[in-house]
Design an enzyme around this catalytic site. Structure first.
Site, PDB file in Angstrom:
ATOM      1  N   THR A  24      -5.391  -7.431  10.773  1.00 55.84           N
ATOM      2  CA  THR A  24      -5.730  -6.172  10.092  1.00 55.84           C
ATOM      3  C   THR A  24      -5.282  -4.953  10.900  1.00 55.84           C
ATOM      4  OG1 THR A  24      -7.662  -7.261   9.128  1.00 55.84           O
ATOM      5  CG2 THR A  24      -7.649  -4.840   9.127  1.00 55.84           C
TER       6      THR A  24
ATOM      7  N   GLU B 134      -9.234 -10.576  -7.879  1.00 54.54           N
ATOM      8  CA  GLU B 134      -8.291  -9.471  -7.693  1.00 54.54           C
ATOM      9  C   GLU B 134      -7.152  -9.515  -8.721  1.00 54.54           C
ATOM     10  OE1 GLU B 134      -7.177  -9.921  -3.579  1.00 54.54           O
ATOM     11  OE2 GLU B 134      -9.186  -9.365  -2.869  1.00 54.54           O
TER      12      GLU B 134
ATOM     13  N   ARG C 101       2.714  -6.633   9.480  1.00 51.95           N
ATOM     14  CA  ARG C 101       1.991  -5.542  10.157  1.00 51.95           C
ATOM     15  C   ARG C 101       2.431  -5.398  11.607  1.00 51.95           C
ATOM     16  NH1 ARG C 101      -3.821  -7.446   7.593  1.00 51.95           N
ATOM     17  NH2 ARG C 101      -3.782  -6.189   5.680  1.00 51.95           N
TER      18      ARG C 101
ATOM     19  N   PHE D 232     -15.129   3.096   6.972  1.00 52.82           N
ATOM     20  CA  PHE D 232     -13.735   3.302   6.562  1.00 52.82           C
ATOM     21  C   PHE D 232     -13.555   3.211   5.044  1.00 52.82           C
ATOM     22  CE2 PHE D 232     -14.189  -1.221   7.654  1.00 52.82           C
ATOM     23  CZ  PHE D 232     -13.696  -1.848   6.521  1.00 52.82           C
TER      24      PHE D 232
ATOM     25  N   TYR E 101     -12.197  -3.239  -3.644  1.00 57.29           N
ATOM     26  CA  TYR E 101     -12.761  -3.130  -2.298  1.00 57.29           C
ATOM     27  C   TYR E 101     -14.291  -3.118  -2.294  1.00 57.29           C
ATOM     28  CZ  TYR E 101      -8.184  -2.396  -0.085  1.00 57.29           C
ATOM     29  OH  TYR E 101      -6.897  -2.559   0.399  1.00 57.29           O
TER      30      TYR E 101
ATOM     31  N   ASN F  70      -1.915  -0.324   6.977  1.00 54.61           N
ATOM     32  CA  ASN F  70      -1.286  -1.569   7.453  1.00 54.61           C
ATOM     33  C   ASN F  70      -0.393  -2.241   6.409  1.00 54.61           C
ATOM     34  OD1 ASN F  70      -3.271  -2.507   5.789  1.00 54.61           O
ATOM     35  ND2 ASN F  70      -4.536  -3.395   7.412  1.00 54.61           N
TER      36      ASN F  70
ATOM     37  N   LYS G  69       0.838  -1.209   0.000  1.00 58.40           N
ATOM     38  CA  LYS G  69       0.000   0.000   0.000  1.00 58.40           C
ATOM     39  C   LYS G  69       0.874   1.261   0.000  1.00 58.40           C
ATOM     40  CE  LYS G  69      -3.708  -2.468   2.405  1.00 58.40           C
ATOM     41  NZ  LYS G  69      -4.705  -2.418   3.519  1.00 58.40           N
TER      42      LYS G  69
ATOM     43  N   ARG H  43      -1.447 -14.380   4.364  1.00 57.97           N
ATOM     44  CA  ARG H  43      -2.260 -13.739   5.414  1.00 57.97           C
ATOM     45  C   ARG H  43      -1.565 -13.907   6.770  1.00 57.97           C
ATOM     46  NH1 ARG H  43      -6.775 -10.579   4.172  1.00 57.97           N
ATOM     47  NH2 ARG H  43      -7.853 -11.374   6.015  1.00 57.97           N
TER      48      ARG H  43
ATOM     49  N   HIS I  79      -1.882  -5.637   1.471  1.00 58.45           N
ATOM     50  CA  HIS I  79      -3.126  -6.378   1.235  1.00 58.45           C
ATOM     51  C   HIS I  79      -2.751  -7.775   0.780  1.00 58.45           C
ATOM     52  CE1 HIS I  79      -6.980  -7.641  -0.467  1.00 58.45           C
ATOM     53  NE2 HIS I  79      -6.252  -8.127  -1.459  1.00 58.45           N
TER      54      HIS I  79
END
Ligand code: DAT
Ligand code: MG
Length: 141
Positions: free
Chosen positions: A94, A133, A105, A60, A52, A119, A12, A88, A122
């Site tokens: 998250t 995606e 993270r 958010f 998203y 964070n 990100k 993950r 993704h």
């Protein structure tokens, strides 16, 4: 035996700005996953709305789309058995305050007091999400 899987990863804008793209790639490669595609890009509003879609309407959502438009991102397709769940786990929870030390993270993220959690990464959350995606970020794949 499980089949080879692909997952869509995004570094990100906070990760890009803080110079953590290489560190995320390092952790992916150190874990043993392969890089199948990689691109530094500026996300379009259309790409982010599609990516998203499940969060549309949440408090958010607008801050999230705004944040994801605030600078370059790096889109990555990784490959390897069970890499969706595996990444993950590398990424951590998250909320970066709660993410376990040792995770991306948990080690590199924190709460910055914004309306959206910044964070760093993704990662797709299911094979269906990954296929959807990957088509958004790498339509030629
Ligand atoms: P994840 O990225 O762990 O899959 P998600 O898909 O539920 O999490 O949410 C997408 C992103 O939106 C997440 O990475 C950070 C932000 N976010 C999620 N829940 C939030 C919340 N309650 N407050 C602020 N930002 C949130
Ligand atoms: Mg998610």
């Amino acid at each position: 035996m499980t089949d080879i899987e692909r997952s869509l990863i995004l570094v990100k804008p906070d990760g890009y700005e803080r110079g953590l793209t290489g560190e995320v790639l390092r952790r992916i490669e150190a874990k043993g996953y392969l890089l199948a595609a990689l691109a530094v890009l500026s996300a379009s509003r259309e790409q982010l709305a599609a990516h998203y879609a499940e969060h549309e309407g949440k408090p958010f959502y607008e801050p999230l789309v705004e944040f994801m438009s605030s600078g370059p991102i790096t889109a990555i397709v990784i490959e390897g058995q069970d890499c969706i769940k595996g990444f993950r786990s590398l990424a951590g929870a998250t909320n970066p305050t709660e993410a376990a030390p040792g995770s991306i993270r948990g080690d590199l993220g924190r709460d910055w007091g914004a309306k959206v959690q910044k964070n760093i990464v993704h990662g797709s959350d299911s094979p269906e999400s990954a296929a959807r995606e990957i088509a958004i970020w790498f339509p030629a794949l």
